[in-house]
Write a protein that holds these residues in place. Sequence first.
Motif, PDB file in Angstrom:
ATOM      1  N   VAL A  19       0.838  -1.211   0.000  1.00 28.45           N
ATOM      2  CA  VAL A  19       0.000   0.000   0.000  1.00 28.45           C
ATOM      3  C   VAL A  19       0.868   1.254   0.000  1.00 28.45           C
ATOM      4  CG1 VAL A  19      -1.651   1.352   1.340  1.00 28.45           C
ATOM      5  CG2 VAL A  19      -1.988  -1.103   1.069  1.00 28.45           C
ATOM      6  N   VAL A  20       1.884   1.286   0.847  1.00 23.65           N
ATOM      7  CA  VAL A  20       2.777   2.441   0.908  1.00 23.65           C
ATOM      8  C   VAL A  20       3.508   2.619  -0.425  1.00 23.65           C
ATOM      9  CG1 VAL A  20       4.822   3.411   2.022  1.00 23.65           C
ATOM     10  CG2 VAL A  20       3.074   2.281   3.397  1.00 23.65           C
ATOM     11  N   ALA A  21       4.036   1.516  -0.973  1.00 24.22           N
ATOM     12  CA  ALA A  21       4.779   1.594  -2.234  1.00 24.22           C
ATOM     13  C   ALA A  21       3.867   2.035  -3.380  1.00 24.22           C
ATOM     14  CB  ALA A  21       5.409   0.241  -2.549  1.00 24.22           C
ATOM     15  N   SER A  22       2.632   1.548  -3.391  1.00 18.54           N
ATOM     16  CA  SER A  22       1.701   1.917  -4.468  1.00 18.54           C
ATOM     17  C   SER A  22       1.357   3.393  -4.427  1.00 18.54           C
ATOM     18  CB  SER A  22       0.423   1.073  -4.360  1.00 18.54           C
ATOM     19  OG  SER A  22       0.711  -0.299  -4.503  1.00 18.54           O
ATOM     20  N   GLY A  23       1.154   3.930  -3.229  1.00 16.63           N
ATOM     21  CA  GLY A  23       0.856   5.358  -3.113  1.00 16.63           C
ATOM     22  C   GLY A  23       1.986   6.215  -3.641  1.00 16.63           C
ATOM     23  N   LEU A  24       3.210   5.861  -3.254  1.00 11.19           N
ATOM     24  CA  LEU A  24       4.366   6.604  -3.764  1.00 11.19           C
ATOM     25  C   LEU A  24       4.526   6.407  -5.270  1.00 11.19           C
ATOM     26  CD1 LEU A  24       6.954   5.859  -0.927  1.00 11.19           C
ATOM     27  CD2 LEU A  24       5.819   8.024  -1.384  1.00 11.19           C
ATOM     28  N   ALA A  25       4.258   5.201  -5.758  1.00  7.04           N
ATOM     29  CA  ALA A  25       4.397   4.916  -7.186  1.00  7.04           C
ATOM     30  C   ALA A  25       3.447   5.778  -8.010  1.00  7.04           C
ATOM     31  CB  ALA A  25       4.128   3.441  -7.455  1.00  7.04           C
ATOM     32  N   LEU A  26       2.231   5.978  -7.529  1.00  7.38           N
ATOM     33  CA  LEU A  26       1.257   6.798  -8.256  1.00  7.38           C
ATOM     34  C   LEU A  26       1.762   8.221  -8.427  1.00  7.38           C
ATOM     35  CD1 LEU A  26      -1.514   7.215  -9.526  1.00  7.38           C
ATOM     36  CD2 LEU A  26      -2.417   7.673  -7.227  1.00  7.38           C
ATOM     37  N   GLY A  27       2.258   8.800  -7.328  1.00  5.96           N
ATOM     38  CA  GLY A  27       2.768  10.172  -7.410  1.00  5.96           C
ATOM     39  C   GLY A  27       3.982  10.273  -8.318  1.00  5.96           C
ATOM     40  N   ILE A  28       4.904   9.306  -8.199  1.00  5.92           N
ATOM     41  CA  ILE A  28       6.127   9.344  -9.007  1.00  5.92           C
ATOM     42  C   ILE A  28       5.796   9.145 -10.486  1.00  5.92           C
ATOM     43  CG2 ILE A  28       8.280   8.108  -9.485  1.00  5.92           C
ATOM     44  CD1 ILE A  28       8.422   7.562  -6.436  1.00  5.92           C
ATOM     45  N   ALA A  29       4.888   8.212 -10.805  1.00  7.80           N
ATOM     46  CA  ALA A  29       4.507   7.969 -12.197  1.00  7.80           C
ATOM     47  C   ALA A  29       3.877   9.213 -12.814  1.00  7.80           C
ATOM     48  CB  ALA A  29       3.532   6.793 -12.266  1.00  7.80           C
ATOM     49  N   LEU A  30       3.028   9.900 -12.042  1.00 10.67           N
ATOM     50  CA  LEU A  30       2.389  11.107 -12.559  1.00 10.67           C
ATOM     51  C   LEU A  30       3.414  12.193 -12.844  1.00 10.67           C
ATOM     52  CD1 LEU A  30      -0.340  12.274 -13.291  1.00 10.67           C
ATOM     53  CD2 LEU A  30      -0.584  13.105 -10.957  1.00 10.67           C
ATOM     54  N   VAL A  31       4.405  12.312 -11.969  1.00 14.58           N
ATOM     55  CA  VAL A  31       5.469  13.293 -12.186  1.00 14.58           C
ATOM     56  C   VAL A  31       6.230  12.973 -13.475  1.00 14.58           C
ATOM     57  CG1 VAL A  31       7.675  14.145 -11.313  1.00 14.58           C
ATOM     58  CG2 VAL A  31       5.737  13.927  -9.768  1.00 14.58           C
ATOM     59  N   ILE A  32       6.560  11.695 -13.697  1.00 11.47           N
ATOM     60  CA  ILE A  32       7.298  11.303 -14.897  1.00 11.47           C
ATOM     61  C   ILE A  32       6.486  11.598 -16.150  1.00 11.47           C
ATOM     62  CG2 ILE A  32       8.219   9.330 -16.175  1.00 11.47           C
ATOM     63  CD1 ILE A  32       9.046   8.107 -13.537  1.00 11.47           C
ATOM     64  N   ILE A  33       5.204  11.232 -16.148  1.00 13.19           N
ATOM     65  CA  ILE A  33       4.366  11.425 -17.339  1.00 13.19           C
ATOM     66  C   ILE A  33       4.198  12.900 -17.652  1.00 13.19           C
ATOM     67  CG2 ILE A  33       2.045  11.110 -18.284  1.00 13.19           C
ATOM     68  CD1 ILE A  33       1.910   8.474 -16.712  1.00 13.19           C
ATOM     69  N   VAL A  34       3.864  13.695 -16.620  1.00 11.07           N
ATOM     70  CA  VAL A  34       3.662  15.128 -16.849  1.00 11.07           C
ATOM     71  C   VAL A  34       4.957  15.787 -17.311  1.00 11.07           C
ATOM     72  CG1 VAL A  34       3.130  17.325 -15.739  1.00 11.07           C
ATOM     73  CG2 VAL A  34       1.719  15.326 -15.262  1.00 11.07           C
ATOM     74  N   SER A  35       6.085  15.413 -16.698  1.00 13.82           N
ATOM     75  CA  SER A  35       7.375  15.999 -17.082  1.00 13.82           C
ATOM     76  C   SER A  35       7.751  15.623 -18.507  1.00 13.82           C
ATOM     77  CB  SER A  35       8.470  15.546 -16.111  1.00 13.82           C
ATOM     78  OG  SER A  35       8.204  15.987 -14.799  1.00 13.82           O
ATOM     79  N   SER A  36       7.520  14.378 -18.889  1.00 10.34           N
ATOM     80  CA  SER A  36       7.872  13.948 -20.239  1.00 10.34           C
ATOM     81  C   SER A  36       6.961  14.596 -21.278  1.00 10.34           C
ATOM     82  CB  SER A  36       7.795  12.425 -20.348  1.00 10.34           C
ATOM     83  OG  SER A  36       6.488  11.951 -20.054  1.00 10.34           O
ATOM     84  N   VAL A  37       5.671  14.725 -20.960  1.00  7.99           N
ATOM     85  CA  VAL A  37       4.756  15.390 -21.892  1.00  7.99           C
ATOM     86  C   VAL A  37       5.126  16.863 -22.036  1.00  7.99           C
ATOM     87  CG1 VAL A  37       2.370  16.112 -22.253  1.00  7.99           C
ATOM     88  CG2 VAL A  37       2.861  13.776 -21.574  1.00  7.99           C
ATOM     89  N   SER A  38       5.458  17.507 -20.924  1.00  9.45           N
ATOM     90  CA  SER A  38       5.879  18.909 -20.988  1.00  9.45           C
ATOM     91  C   SER A  38       7.144  19.053 -21.819  1.00  9.45           C
ATOM     92  CB  SER A  38       6.114  19.451 -19.570  1.00  9.45           C
ATOM     93  OG  SER A  38       4.926  19.464 -18.827  1.00  9.45           O
ATOM     94  N   SER A  39       8.077  18.112 -21.645  1.00  8.04           N
ATOM     95  CA  SER A  39       9.301  18.138 -22.448  1.00  8.04           C
ATOM     96  C   SER A  39       8.977  17.962 -23.928  1.00  8.04           C
ATOM     97  CB  SER A  39      10.250  17.034 -21.980  1.00  8.04           C
ATOM     98  OG  SER A  39      11.409  16.999 -22.770  1.00  8.04           O
ATOM     99  N   GLY A  40       8.030  17.067 -24.224  1.00 12.56           N
ATOM    100  CA  GLY A  40       7.625  16.869 -25.606  1.00 12.56           C
ATOM    101  C   GLY A  40       6.989  18.103 -26.204  1.00 12.56           C
ATOM    102  N   MET A  41       6.203  18.820 -25.421  1.00 11.23           N
ATOM    103  CA  MET A  41       5.567  20.039 -25.912  1.00 11.23           C
ATOM    104  C   MET A  41       6.596  21.144 -26.125  1.00 11.23           C
ATOM    105  SD  MET A  41       2.009  20.097 -23.795  1.00 11.23           S
ATOM    106  CE  MET A  41       0.757  18.842 -24.131  1.00 11.23           C
ATOM    107  N   THR A  42       7.588  21.184 -25.256  1.00 15.77           N
ATOM    108  CA  THR A  42       8.667  22.151 -25.457  1.00 15.77           C
ATOM    109  C   THR A  42       9.407  21.870 -26.757  1.00 15.77           C
ATOM    110  OG1 THR A  42       8.946  22.436 -23.060  1.00 15.77           O
ATOM    111  CG2 THR A  42      10.780  23.114 -24.468  1.00 15.77           C
ATOM    112  N   LYS A  43       9.675  20.585 -27.010  1.00 16.36           N
ATOM    113  CA  LYS A  43      10.338  20.218 -28.266  1.00 16.36           C
ATOM    114  C   LYS A  43       9.460  20.550 -29.465  1.00 16.36           C
ATOM    115  CE  LYS A  43      12.690  16.502 -28.736  1.00 16.36           C
ATOM    116  NZ  LYS A  43      13.102  15.076 -28.800  1.00 16.36           N
ATOM    117  N   ALA A  44       8.151  20.345 -29.303  1.00 19.86           N
ATOM    118  CA  ALA A  44       7.229  20.652 -30.402  1.00 19.86           C
ATOM    119  C   ALA A  44       7.221  22.143 -30.692  1.00 19.86           C
ATOM    120  CB  ALA A  44       5.822  20.169 -30.051  1.00 19.86           C
ATOM    121  N   GLN A  45       7.212  22.968 -29.632  1.00 15.56           N
ATOM    122  CA  GLN A  45       7.243  24.415 -29.839  1.00 15.56           C
ATOM    123  C   GLN A  45       8.558  24.843 -30.479  1.00 15.56           C
ATOM    124  OE1 GLN A  45       6.292  26.292 -26.032  1.00 15.56           O
ATOM    125  NE2 GLN A  45       4.212  26.635 -26.741  1.00 15.56           N
TER     126      GLN A  45
END
Length: 486
Positions: A19-45
Amino acid sequence: MFFTYLRRELRRRRKAALVVASGLALGIALVIIVSSVSSGMTKAQDKVLESLYGLGTDMTVTKAAAAPGTGTTRPRFEFDAKDDDSTQSTDRVMVQGFQTLAATTVGKVAGQSGVADAVGGLSLTVMKVDGQFKRGEFKQDEGVPQDGRSGPGGGSDQPQGEVRGGGASFDVNSFTVYGTDVTQQDLGPLTSSTITAGRTFDAAETDAKVAVVDASYAKEKKLAVDKTVTISGTGYTVIGVSTADSGDAAANVYIPLKQAQTLADSEDKVTTVYVKATDSQQIDAVKGAIQKNISGTTVTTSADLADTVSGSLSTASDLASSVGKWLSIAVLIAAFLVAGLLTSSAVSRRVREFGTLKALGWKSGRVTRQVVGEALVNGLMGGVLGIAVGLGGAYAVTAISPTLTAQLGSSGGGAMGGGPMGGGAMGGPGRQTASKTLDIALTAPVSLSIILIAVGLAVTGGLVAGAFGGWRASRLRPADALRRVE
């Protein structure tokens, strides 16, 4: 002893650890996805902006916009009068934006502090009008004598009737031409294209009648290497075909700068100076220096131009940079708090265990280290799981590659005036109405720095959870702990 006890406790409390690991995993995964998408949008711009001014360009210098109604000349098309029906054809070569700078401005800009390199270019629009005039036929009114007069003493000597038919049918064709400094090809719009057939310019071809054509324009006009493209009556041998990296070229035809100046009757003139700064952190300072020391110019940085980007790319970028990042931070903080509370709660259920250990001689510091160690392992497990989920999400975005649109110049700003997009897209008299729309496929690249951040977040989450539990454990007294019955 430490690792043996740690392994036994984690195995015994698998559900709580998951349970503890899953909670942390959710937050970390969201950070990775949002950061990578933002990086992709920066590259697109960046890809969108590079389609306008090319790779390596940090800013452009153009002539300051003239007051409305001044400094511009509208093109005029004149045709010779002929007695018979015939095809008429004429073309005009116009400077995009109708405003130019002296070629000496390039040297002045290059001499400014913080400027690594500067190169000038001349952007033109060629408008060709061709078609045919058709003579009309005179038709007499019915009942009027053959001589066309109203009759004896009718009082009118003019023929009675009307001219019918006739008229004109003309086709207007326009294309863009960019005059490039062949001795300095590291800057400018052509750098955002790849030569896919033939070759690019040689440094010695400063005044040669040669041209590089965009692949789309070459396909439309059936042009190829060694064929001839005609510009205002002058033939240019095609030496290369270029394909724009962004999918939309800055110009249809590229020719040496001197040839472009000759065609437009703009000797020693340029429309745009492309500038590369020595340090990307000093771009604003360089911009200020150029505007202060070289009067009558407008300096536009890539950041200024980015403000003119609209469409779904801009909207998605704003969402990712604002809502997405704040959401990921909120989820991450919540995950840290949940992990800490769960660890603290687990400690409270292990009061008798820790009390017994203290009675057997364990110091408070050793108990605290044991709790922190367990929480840290939970955090690392959450990190591994979060990185896996985050990479999967980023891969899914890249695989789907949703298409975003970017519209440039629709705001009517004065960015990039006179550049390859000319007076239409980014400057000059026509900038209020024309625009350029690009379709960009979104990707979500994951960099090593994002992975390292994820590992850091996992360790931090484990330490936060361990701090909660360790603080509770360190406050336990053996006598109080042994009196509790679970």
